[in-house]
Design a protein around this motif. Structure first.
Motif, PDB file in Angstrom:
ATOM      1  N   THR A 158      -3.111  -7.647   1.332  1.00  0.00           N
ATOM      2  CA  THR A 158      -3.774  -6.508   0.707  1.00  0.00           C
ATOM      3  C   THR A 158      -3.069  -6.204  -0.612  1.00  0.00           C
ATOM      4  O   THR A 158      -1.897  -6.557  -0.802  1.00  0.00           O
ATOM      5  CB  THR A 158      -3.716  -5.264   1.611  1.00  0.00           C
ATOM      6  OG1 THR A 158      -2.353  -4.961   1.916  1.00  0.00           O
ATOM      7  CG2 THR A 158      -4.489  -5.488   2.908  1.00  0.00           C
ATOM      8  N   PRO A 159      -3.765  -5.542  -1.559  1.00  0.00           N
ATOM      9  CA  PRO A 159      -3.134  -5.239  -2.858  1.00  0.00           C
ATOM     10  C   PRO A 159      -1.915  -4.343  -2.728  1.00  0.00           C
ATOM     11  O   PRO A 159      -0.982  -4.434  -3.517  1.00  0.00           O
ATOM     12  CB  PRO A 159      -4.255  -4.546  -3.638  1.00  0.00           C
ATOM     13  CG  PRO A 159      -5.510  -4.959  -2.961  1.00  0.00           C
ATOM     14  CD  PRO A 159      -5.158  -5.136  -1.518  1.00  0.00           C
ATOM     15  N   SER A 205      -6.650   5.099  -2.775  1.00  0.00           N
ATOM     16  CA  SER A 205      -7.236   3.773  -2.554  1.00  0.00           C
ATOM     17  C   SER A 205      -8.431   3.866  -1.609  1.00  0.00           C
ATOM     18  O   SER A 205      -9.492   3.296  -1.875  1.00  0.00           O
ATOM     19  CB  SER A 205      -6.183   2.820  -1.987  1.00  0.00           C
ATOM     20  OG  SER A 205      -6.759   1.558  -1.696  1.00  0.00           O
ATOM     21  N   LYS A 235     -12.072  -2.737  -6.865  1.00  0.00           N
ATOM     22  CA  LYS A 235     -11.648  -4.112  -7.146  1.00  0.00           C
ATOM     23  C   LYS A 235     -10.954  -4.197  -8.496  1.00  0.00           C
ATOM     24  O   LYS A 235      -9.900  -4.841  -8.631  1.00  0.00           O
ATOM     25  CB  LYS A 235     -12.857  -5.057  -7.131  1.00  0.00           C
ATOM     26  CG  LYS A 235     -13.459  -5.321  -5.767  1.00  0.00           C
ATOM     27  CD  LYS A 235     -14.661  -6.255  -5.910  1.00  0.00           C
ATOM     28  CE  LYS A 235     -15.357  -6.505  -4.595  1.00  0.00           C
ATOM     29  NZ  LYS A 235     -16.547  -7.382  -4.755  1.00  0.00           N
ATOM     30  N   TYR A 242      -7.459  -2.080  -8.091  1.00  0.00           N
ATOM     31  CA  TYR A 242      -6.463  -2.502  -7.102  1.00  0.00           C
ATOM     32  C   TYR A 242      -6.283  -4.018  -7.007  1.00  0.00           C
ATOM     33  O   TYR A 242      -5.206  -4.485  -6.634  1.00  0.00           O
ATOM     34  CB  TYR A 242      -6.808  -1.920  -5.730  1.00  0.00           C
ATOM     35  CG  TYR A 242      -6.491  -0.448  -5.649  1.00  0.00           C
ATOM     36  CD1 TYR A 242      -5.232   0.003  -5.274  1.00  0.00           C
ATOM     37  CD2 TYR A 242      -7.447   0.503  -5.989  1.00  0.00           C
ATOM     38  CE1 TYR A 242      -4.934   1.351  -5.227  1.00  0.00           C
ATOM     39  CE2 TYR A 242      -7.154   1.857  -5.946  1.00  0.00           C
ATOM     40  CZ  TYR A 242      -5.896   2.266  -5.570  1.00  0.00           C
ATOM     41  OH  TYR A 242      -5.592   3.611  -5.528  1.00  0.00           O
ATOM     42  N   LEU A 243      -7.308  -4.773  -7.353  1.00  0.00           N
ATOM     43  CA  LEU A 243      -7.166  -6.236  -7.287  1.00  0.00           C
ATOM     44  C   LEU A 243      -6.822  -6.848  -8.639  1.00  0.00           C
ATOM     45  O   LEU A 243      -6.062  -7.809  -8.711  1.00  0.00           O
ATOM     46  CB  LEU A 243      -8.447  -6.876  -6.748  1.00  0.00           C
ATOM     47  CG  LEU A 243      -8.742  -6.659  -5.260  1.00  0.00           C
ATOM     48  CD1 LEU A 243     -10.054  -7.351  -4.887  1.00  0.00           C
ATOM     49  CD2 LEU A 243      -7.612  -7.181  -4.389  1.00  0.00           C
ATOM     50  N   ILE A 271     -10.690  -3.381   3.257  1.00  0.00           N
ATOM     51  CA  ILE A 271      -9.812  -3.811   2.159  1.00  0.00           C
ATOM     52  C   ILE A 271      -9.279  -5.215   2.424  1.00  0.00           C
ATOM     53  O   ILE A 271      -9.220  -6.058   1.520  1.00  0.00           O
ATOM     54  CB  ILE A 271      -8.666  -2.798   1.973  1.00  0.00           C
ATOM     55  CG1 ILE A 271      -9.200  -1.524   1.311  1.00  0.00           C
ATOM     56  CG2 ILE A 271      -7.519  -3.388   1.152  1.00  0.00           C
ATOM     57  CD1 ILE A 271      -8.212  -0.373   1.259  1.00  0.00           C
ATOM     58  N   GLN A 272      -8.896  -5.483   3.655  1.00  0.00           N
ATOM     59  CA  GLN A 272      -8.424  -6.824   4.001  1.00  0.00           C
ATOM     60  C   GLN A 272      -9.522  -7.864   3.791  1.00  0.00           C
ATOM     61  O   GLN A 272      -9.280  -8.943   3.258  1.00  0.00           O
ATOM     62  CB  GLN A 272      -7.940  -6.835   5.454  1.00  0.00           C
ATOM     63  CG  GLN A 272      -6.673  -6.045   5.687  1.00  0.00           C
ATOM     64  CD  GLN A 272      -6.297  -5.968   7.155  1.00  0.00           C
ATOM     65  OE1 GLN A 272      -7.160  -5.877   8.029  1.00  0.00           O
ATOM     66  NE2 GLN A 272      -5.012  -6.010   7.444  1.00  0.00           N
ATOM     67  N   THR A 319     -10.316  -8.304  -0.026  1.00  0.00           N
ATOM     68  CA  THR A 319      -9.209  -9.008  -0.676  1.00  0.00           C
ATOM     69  C   THR A 319      -9.261 -10.493  -0.376  1.00  0.00           C
ATOM     70  O   THR A 319      -9.098 -11.341  -1.259  1.00  0.00           O
ATOM     71  CB  THR A 319      -7.862  -8.427  -0.224  1.00  0.00           C
ATOM     72  OG1 THR A 319      -7.821  -7.031  -0.524  1.00  0.00           O
ATOM     73  CG2 THR A 319      -6.700  -9.132  -0.924  1.00  0.00           C
ATOM     74  N   GLU A 340     -12.149 -12.118  -2.322  1.00  0.00           N
ATOM     75  CA  GLU A 340     -11.891 -12.236  -3.764  1.00  0.00           C
ATOM     76  C   GLU A 340     -10.851 -13.305  -4.083  1.00  0.00           C
ATOM     77  O   GLU A 340     -10.852 -13.849  -5.187  1.00  0.00           O
ATOM     78  CB  GLU A 340     -11.417 -10.882  -4.300  1.00  0.00           C
ATOM     79  CG  GLU A 340     -12.486  -9.806  -4.312  1.00  0.00           C
ATOM     80  CD  GLU A 340     -13.600 -10.092  -5.295  1.00  0.00           C
ATOM     81  OE1 GLU A 340     -13.304 -10.423  -6.457  1.00  0.00           O
ATOM     82  OE2 GLU A 340     -14.771  -9.997  -4.896  1.00  0.00           O
ATOM     83  N   MET A 341     -10.011 -13.616  -3.121  1.00  0.00           N
ATOM     84  CA  MET A 341      -8.955 -14.605  -3.367  1.00  0.00           C
ATOM     85  C   MET A 341      -9.419 -16.038  -3.107  1.00  0.00           C
ATOM     86  O   MET A 341      -8.689 -16.984  -3.393  1.00  0.00           O
ATOM     87  CB  MET A 341      -7.737 -14.287  -2.495  1.00  0.00           C
ATOM     88  CG  MET A 341      -7.025 -13.003  -2.896  1.00  0.00           C
ATOM     89  SD  MET A 341      -5.581 -12.647  -1.854  1.00  0.00           S
ATOM     90  CE  MET A 341      -4.526 -14.044  -2.255  1.00  0.00           C
TER      91      MET A 341
END
Length: 204
Positions: free
Chosen positions: A3-4, A12, A24, A27-28, A195-196, A199, A202-203
């Motif tokens: 997570t960020p 958040s 996003k 935080y990302l 959020i997990q 994330t 996005e990764m």
């Protein structure tokens, strides 16, 4: 899961729930959130209180000296919300609270007055009360939202006007019940899982 941040904060969670794309970006991808004059003024007061320093604004400094305070000022509070194999690490930062966590106050600046309904339904206040409940197994009995009203000062238009404290202080007592605490716990778990998931997506 990555997570960020290694914890869930109110800021958040609130942004994640209300505007996923903005969350996003902030935080990302590290984008700085835009700060308007009202928010900047609030930060000046918060930093002055945190460091126990005068801001140089005589009206604001007088207001800050008169704010109701407990022995703990602006200190982070960490808790773990149990959730099977996916516990939720939480971070709260009440503006001031009692050392035994039975009471806290949150300061707010702004031009618009707070209604009783807004205070009683404030998610941030409920978030903080929930974190303290997890740690103590007791709902804080003394909760206040303290409003420091602001107004535009000087200048002939919105561009030139600055934001300043009016010198007033309004104290709004509120409370939280077990139903609100349990509902907030559900939100916390859902947000942390979301959020997990986001994330990880996005990764990829």
């Amino acid at each position: 899961m990555i997570t960020p941040r290694p914890y869930l904060s109110w800021s958040s969670m609130n942004l994640f729930e209300s505007n996923l794309e903005s969350w996003k970006r902030v935080y990302l991808y590290g984008e700085t959130m835009r700060v308007n004059r009202g928010m900047a003024f609030g930060r000046i007061m918060a930093e002055g209180l945190e460091h126990d320093e005068a801001t140089g604004d005589p009206v604001l400094d007088l207001v800050m000296a008169q704010l109701p305070k407990f022995e703990v000022m602006d200190q982070p509070v960490h808790a773990i919300l149990k959730n099977g194999k996916n516990d939720v690490p939480l971070l709260a930062k009440p503006d001031t609270m009692k050392a035994d966590m039975t009471a806290f106050k949150e300061y707010k600046t702004g031009q618009a007055p707070w209604s009783r309904k807004q205070v009683d339904e404030s998610g941030q206040v409920t978030f903080y009360a929930t974190v303290l409940f997890i740690l103590t197994q007791k709902i804080p009995y003394d909760i206040e939202l303290v409003h420091v009203p602001t107004a535009k000062q000087g200048g002939n238009d919105a561009v030139d006007a600055r934001i300043g404290a009016t010198g007033d202080i309004y104290r709004h007592k509120t409370s939280r019940n077990m139903s609100q605490i349990l509902n907030m716990m559900v939100r916390m778990k859902k947000a942390w899982e979301g959020i997990q998931r986001v994330t990880a997506e996005e990764m990829l």
